[in-house]
Design a protein around this motif. Structure first.
Motif, PDB file in Angstrom:
ATOM      1  N   ASP A 142      -1.067   8.201   6.631  1.00 45.23           N
ATOM      2  CA  ASP A 142      -0.865   7.499   7.757  1.00 45.23           C
ATOM      3  C   ASP A 142       0.280   7.914   8.325  1.00 45.23           C
ATOM      4  O   ASP A 142       1.479   7.844   7.904  1.00 45.23           O
ATOM      5  CB  ASP A 142      -0.657   6.129   7.584  1.00 45.23           C
ATOM      6  CG  ASP A 142      -0.115   4.998   8.691  1.00 45.23           C
ATOM      7  OD1 ASP A 142       0.233   5.518   9.599  1.00 45.23           O
ATOM      8  OD2 ASP A 142      -0.583   3.824   8.854  1.00 45.23           O
ATOM      9  N   ASP A 162       2.206   7.540  11.059  1.00 45.54           N
ATOM     10  CA  ASP A 162       3.085   6.526  11.539  1.00 45.54           C
ATOM     11  C   ASP A 162       4.159   6.221  10.282  1.00 45.54           C
ATOM     12  O   ASP A 162       5.302   6.081  10.311  1.00 45.54           O
ATOM     13  CB  ASP A 162       2.540   5.338  12.131  1.00 45.54           C
ATOM     14  CG  ASP A 162       2.075   5.697  13.680  1.00 45.54           C
ATOM     15  OD1 ASP A 162       2.613   6.719  14.300  1.00 45.54           O
ATOM     16  OD2 ASP A 162       1.303   5.027  14.166  1.00 45.54           O
ATOM     17  N   LEU A 163       3.493   5.927   9.392  1.00 45.86           N
ATOM     18  CA  LEU A 163       4.033   5.293   8.222  1.00 45.86           C
ATOM     19  C   LEU A 163       4.823   6.401   7.546  1.00 45.86           C
ATOM     20  O   LEU A 163       6.039   5.932   7.269  1.00 45.86           O
ATOM     21  CB  LEU A 163       2.999   4.891   7.050  1.00 45.86           C
ATOM     22  CG  LEU A 163       3.398   4.495   5.664  1.00 45.86           C
ATOM     23  CD1 LEU A 163       4.087   2.981   6.034  1.00 45.86           C
ATOM     24  CD2 LEU A 163       2.394   4.371   4.903  1.00 45.86           C
ATOM     25  N   GLU A 209      -3.561   9.463  -0.150  1.00 48.87           N
ATOM     26  CA  GLU A 209      -4.015   7.847   0.535  1.00 48.87           C
ATOM     27  C   GLU A 209      -5.105   7.517  -0.307  1.00 48.87           C
ATOM     28  O   GLU A 209      -5.343   6.307  -0.704  1.00 48.87           O
ATOM     29  CB  GLU A 209      -4.517   8.200   2.212  1.00 48.87           C
ATOM     30  CG  GLU A 209      -3.662   8.292   3.125  1.00 48.87           C
ATOM     31  CD  GLU A 209      -3.146   6.899   3.321  1.00 48.87           C
ATOM     32  OE1 GLU A 209      -3.902   6.104   3.668  1.00 48.87           O
ATOM     33  OE2 GLU A 209      -1.642   6.657   3.554  1.00 48.87           O
ATOM     34  N   TYR A 267      11.427  -3.923   9.241  1.00 52.29           N
ATOM     35  CA  TYR A 267      10.176  -3.766  10.041  1.00 52.29           C
ATOM     36  C   TYR A 267       9.622  -5.125  10.359  1.00 52.29           C
ATOM     37  O   TYR A 267       8.844  -5.482  11.643  1.00 52.29           O
ATOM     38  CB  TYR A 267       9.330  -2.959   9.022  1.00 52.29           C
ATOM     39  CG  TYR A 267       8.012  -2.680   9.460  1.00 52.29           C
ATOM     40  CD1 TYR A 267       7.467  -2.512  10.597  1.00 52.29           C
ATOM     41  CD2 TYR A 267       6.761  -3.470   8.559  1.00 52.29           C
ATOM     42  CE1 TYR A 267       6.134  -2.420  10.945  1.00 52.29           C
ATOM     43  CE2 TYR A 267       5.586  -3.640   9.020  1.00 52.29           C
ATOM     44  CZ  TYR A 267       5.076  -2.953  10.128  1.00 52.29           C
ATOM     45  OH  TYR A 267       3.828  -3.056  10.532  1.00 52.29           O
ATOM     46  N   LYS A 301      -3.641  -5.644   8.458  1.00 51.36           N
ATOM     47  CA  LYS A 301      -3.045  -4.727   9.057  1.00 51.36           C
ATOM     48  C   LYS A 301      -1.460  -4.619   8.460  1.00 51.36           C
ATOM     49  O   LYS A 301      -1.038  -3.658   7.784  1.00 51.36           O
ATOM     50  CB  LYS A 301      -2.894  -4.463  10.435  1.00 51.36           C
ATOM     51  CG  LYS A 301      -2.826  -3.106  11.088  1.00 51.36           C
ATOM     52  CD  LYS A 301      -2.338  -3.190  12.454  1.00 51.36           C
ATOM     53  CE  LYS A 301      -1.057  -3.478  12.761  1.00 51.36           C
ATOM     54  NZ  LYS A 301      -0.835  -3.715  14.341  1.00 51.36           N
ATOM     55  N   GLU A 316      -1.468  -4.377   4.503  1.00 53.46           N
ATOM     56  CA  GLU A 316      -1.805  -2.855   4.277  1.00 53.46           C
ATOM     57  C   GLU A 316      -0.555  -1.979   4.194  1.00 53.46           C
ATOM     58  O   GLU A 316      -0.112  -1.275   3.556  1.00 53.46           O
ATOM     59  CB  GLU A 316      -2.760  -2.454   5.072  1.00 53.46           C
ATOM     60  CG  GLU A 316      -3.547  -1.176   4.668  1.00 53.46           C
ATOM     61  CD  GLU A 316      -4.298  -0.444   5.591  1.00 53.46           C
ATOM     62  OE1 GLU A 316      -4.943  -1.419   6.399  1.00 53.46           O
ATOM     63  OE2 GLU A 316      -4.395   0.894   5.492  1.00 53.46           O
ATOM     64  N   ARG A 317       0.310  -2.093   5.280  1.00 51.67           N
ATOM     65  CA  ARG A 317       1.424  -1.229   5.706  1.00 51.67           C
ATOM     66  C   ARG A 317       2.496  -1.463   4.619  1.00 51.67           C
ATOM     67  O   ARG A 317       3.000  -0.629   4.157  1.00 51.67           O
ATOM     68  CB  ARG A 317       1.868  -1.475   7.215  1.00 51.67           C
ATOM     69  CG  ARG A 317       3.137  -0.832   7.381  1.00 51.67           C
ATOM     70  CD  ARG A 317       3.431  -0.684   8.785  1.00 51.67           C
ATOM     71  NE  ARG A 317       2.710   0.728   8.918  1.00 51.67           N
ATOM     72  CZ  ARG A 317       3.055   1.800   9.836  1.00 51.67           C
ATOM     73  NH1 ARG A 317       4.131   1.449  10.624  1.00 51.67           N
ATOM     74  NH2 ARG A 317       2.528   2.873  10.201  1.00 51.67           N
ATOM     75  N   LYS A 375       1.446   0.066   1.361  1.00 51.32           N
ATOM     76  CA  LYS A 375       1.410   1.566   1.469  1.00 51.32           C
ATOM     77  C   LYS A 375       2.955   1.965   1.547  1.00 51.32           C
ATOM     78  O   LYS A 375       3.393   2.968   0.772  1.00 51.32           O
ATOM     79  CB  LYS A 375       0.929   1.942   2.512  1.00 51.32           C
ATOM     80  CG  LYS A 375      -0.575   1.977   2.698  1.00 51.32           C
ATOM     81  CD  LYS A 375      -1.047   2.849   3.890  1.00 51.32           C
ATOM     82  CE  LYS A 375      -2.569   2.992   3.638  1.00 51.32           C
ATOM     83  NZ  LYS A 375      -3.081   3.476   5.220  1.00 51.32           N
TER      84      LYS A 375
END
Lengths: 220, 220, 220, 220
Positions: A156, A158-159, A213, B174, B193, B196-197, B200
Motif C-alpha cells: 500500500d 500511501d501507507l 503484502e 492518524y 478500512k 486494516e490500515r 498493516k
DNA sequence: GATGAATGAGTATTCATTCAT
DNA sequence: GATGAATGAATACTCATTCAT
C-alpha cells in the motif's frame, strides 16, 4: 510571502532580521512569538517590520521556503557514496544527510519542527504545500523501489509513505532533542553510537516494509 | 491537583467545567489556553476557578489523571478475544482497544496528546511520571516477548521501546486527525478500512522488530 | 530609567504624567501604587505607560533623580548668609534651605520620603546609591567640624552621622506633615514660630553632639 | 475591636489566629495583608474570620491594644535598679527595658512599627489614641524632670516630647532592623556594643535637652 | 521608504467581603 | 456559631497592529 521591500534589503540586514526571527520561533513557537521582541533584537523599527512582512506568519512562511531551498542546495552539493544503492540504502543516505543538515542549522530546524508539529493543526492549511512536496518525494521513492523489485508490488503506497514520514520525523526529533543537549552537536551526530542508532531505527522500518503484502495477509 | 472545593462540586457542574477545559486545551494547548475563556464558557466566575484549581496547569494535570483512570477502567471492562495470543497479537489488541477509547473521547485525547507532544519539553518534569508508567509497560511487553522467544534476545530493548512508543503515537495521531474529519468517528474507526490500515502499520513494526539484531549487523 | 520615548515627549505631557505619578506615590507608596490609576489620571493608555517606563519602579527612580537634580539646582541658586559660619551654623542653614525646597514641592517630598522610609527595606538596594551620597555629605561635615575643633575628636563619627540623618528626617517629617495642614505652606514654613522650632530641634542635636566623648564616658 | 465571638474563643485558638495575623502584618503591612492568607494559615474559615472581626483593620487594632497591655505588664514585672534615678536615668532604663521587650516579641514589634510608621498617615486617625497615650507619658516625664530641677523650667515641653518620641523611634528602628539580622537577637541586644550605642544615642539627646532654653536663646 | 508613538484588549492571578446553608 | 463557595473588580504587564509624520 514577504513584500518586495524586504527582498530589496541588503543581504546583511535581511540576515539579521531572519536570525532574530529564527531565534524567536525556536524559543516560543509561532503563536507565542513576539513581533515586539523580533524588532527589538534585530534593531529594525516596528513600522519597517510591517512594511517587510504581512504579519508574524508571513515571516514564518519565509523561513519555511528558505529551509526548503537551502536543504535542496545542501543535497545538491552532496553525492551519494555509490551509484549502485538500492532504494532503502538511498533513503538511509538521505535521512543521514538530512540529519547533518539539521544539526548544522539546529535553531532553524528546531523552529520549523516545533511549529509544524505542535501548532501544525491550526496553521495546517498554510503548510499543506510544503508537506505535499515532501510526500511526493517519498512516494516517488517507494514507487521506484517497487519498480526495481525491492518492495512487493502489492504494498500500500500511501501507507508506506506515511510510515516513512513518521520515521523521518521520529529520527529528526530524536536527533534535535538529544543533540541540543550536547556540546558539539555536529561531532555528536557523526559519532558511531548515534549513527548506529539511526541505522537500527531505519532497519526496523526497512525490514517491516520489505515484508510483502501477501505475507501480511497470510499472517493476519 | 484540584482543591477539595472542586471535588465537592455536584457532578454536573464539574462536568461543565471539565468539558470547557478540554475544549480549550484541545484547541490551544496548555501555554496558550486562556483561563478567561474557560471560565467564560463554563459560566463560573474567575474567583471560583482559582478556588477550584491552583492554576491552569493544575486543571491539565487533573485531565491527565482522569484520562489515565478512565482508560484503565475501559481496559478492565474489555477482554482480549483469546488467551493464546503472542505478545505482538496482544500489543495489537491493546492498540486497537486504545484507539476505540480515544475515539470515544476524541477531544480529551486531542487535548492531552497535543500538550504532551508539543509542549512536553517545557512541562516535561510534570509529565515524567505518566510517561514513565507507559514506558515501563512497553518494556515489560518487549521483555516478555523475548522471554517467549518471539523476539531475538539480542534486541536493543531501549530501542524497541522507543519504536513502540513512536508507533503508538503515530497511530493515535492518524486516528484522531483523520477521525475528527468524519461524521461518525466511532463507526469510522471500526470500519474494515481503518482496522486494516492499523493492522498493516503494526505489522510493519512487528516484522521490523522480529528481525534479529544479528541480521541487522549482517546487513549493514 | 525611563526610555527614550518618554524623554522625547513634549514637556507639558511629561509634566502631566509625572504629576499623576507623584500624587499616586504620595498617597499609596510604591508597592501599593497603581499603574492603572496613574494612566487613568494622566490620560495616557496602558500601552504608552510601558513604552515610556520599564515598570512602576522605573517611574519612581525617575522621580528620585529628578528630586536630587532639582534640589541641587535650588541650592546652587542660594547662598549662605555669611562665609564665617561654623559647621553647625552651616548645617542649620542647609536644613532650613532644604525645608524651603521641600515645602515648595510638598507632594514630591511626601512621595519620596514615604517610599524611602517605609518601603526602603524592600527596595533598599535600589536606593542605596542615593542614601550613600547623603551619608557621605554628612560624614564630610562632621569630619570638618572635628578638624575645626568644633566637635571633640574622640566622637564616634558613624554615630554622629546616624544622629544627623535621624534629625534631618525628623524635621522633614514634621515640616511636611504639619505643613500639609496649612493653607499657605510656604508662608507657614517661613513663619517665626516654625523657624524657631527648627532652630531648637537643631540646637538640641548640636549641644548633644558638641559634648565630648570623654564626657559621655565620665557620666555613664 | 474584635467581636464578642472572638473573645469567647478558647485561649489557644485565639493565639493561633493572632500569631498568623502578626506574621502577616509583619511581612506585608496593613494594606497589603491578606485575610485569605491569615485564615489559611490559622486554619479558620473565611466566615469565622468575619464573625470574629469587622475587617483587617480590626485585627490590627486588636494587636495594637494587645501590645500596649503586654508591654505594660512587662514593665510592671521589672523594677528600676535604683530608686534614686534622675528622670533621664529613668528614661534610659525605660528605653532599654522597652528594647528588651521588643526583642522578645520581634515579629509583633515589627508588625506594629511597620504599619504605624509607613501606613500611619492613612490609618492615622485610628492610631491617634495610642499615640496620645504615649505622648502623655513622655510629657509627664519631662514635667517631672522640670519639677525636680533636672531640666530648665523654660524648656518647650511640646518640643521635648517630640524629641523624645523621635529618639525612641529611632532607637527602636535601629534595634529591630539590625537585630533581625542576628542569630540570637536577645543576646545581641544585651551585648556591650549595642548597649553602649544606645547609651550614646540617649546621651546626645540628654545633653541636648539639659541645655537650658536661655542658653539656646543666647547662642542664636 | 522609514519611523516609532499610540492603543485597548489581552494575560494569569489575588482580593476582601457576602451570604445561604 | 460555623462554614466555605461565590464573586467581580482589582493587580502589573504584553500584545499585534495602525498610522501620522
Amino acid at each position: 510571502m514577504p513584500k518586495q521591500t524586504f527582498l530589496n534589503l541588503p543581504e546583511e540586514k535581511r540576515k539579521i532580521i531572519i536570525d532574530a526571527a529564527i531565534e524567536e520561533f525556536a524559543e516560543h513557537g509561532l503563536e507565542n512569538a513576539s513581533t515586539n521582541r523580533i524588532v527589538a533584537s534585530s534593531g529594525i523599527s516596528k513600522g519597517s517590520f510591517y512594511q517587510y512582512f504581512e504579519d508574524k506568519q508571513d515571516v514564518f512562511m519565509y523561513l519555511l521556503t528558505m529551509l526548503e531551498r537551502e536543504k535542496m542546495e545542501y543535497f545538491k552539493g552532496k553525492h551519494p557514496p555509490s551509484a549502485n544503492m538500492d532504494t532503502f540504502q538511498y533513503f538511509r543516505w538521505m535521512i543521514k544527510t538530512g540529519m547533518e543538515f539539521n544539526t548544522s542549522h539546529p535553531l532553524l530546524t528546531q523552529a520549523i519542527s516545533r511549529v509544524m508539529f505542535s501548532e501544525g493543526m491550526y496553521y495546517g492549511r498554510n503548510f499543506a504545500s510544503v508537506r505535499e512536496r515532501t510526500a511526493r518525494g517519498l512516494r516517488a521513492m517507494i514507487e521506484q523501489a517497487i519498480a526495481r523489485g525491492e518492495v512487493d508490488p502489492s504494498v500500500d503506497v500511501d501507507l508506506a509513505v506515511m510510515i516513512m514520514e513518521t520515521w523521518t520525523n521520529a529520527i529528526s526529533a530524536y536527533v534535535i532533542n538529544e543533540g541540543m543537549k550536547q556540546k558539539d552537536i555536529m561531532k555528536w551526530v557523526r559519532s558511531a553510537k548515534v549513527q548506529e542508532r539511526i541505522d537500527k531505527m531505519l532497519y526496523v522500518m526497512e525490514y517491516g516494509l520489505r515484508k510483502t503484502e501477501s505475507q501480511f495477509e497470510a499472517s493476519v
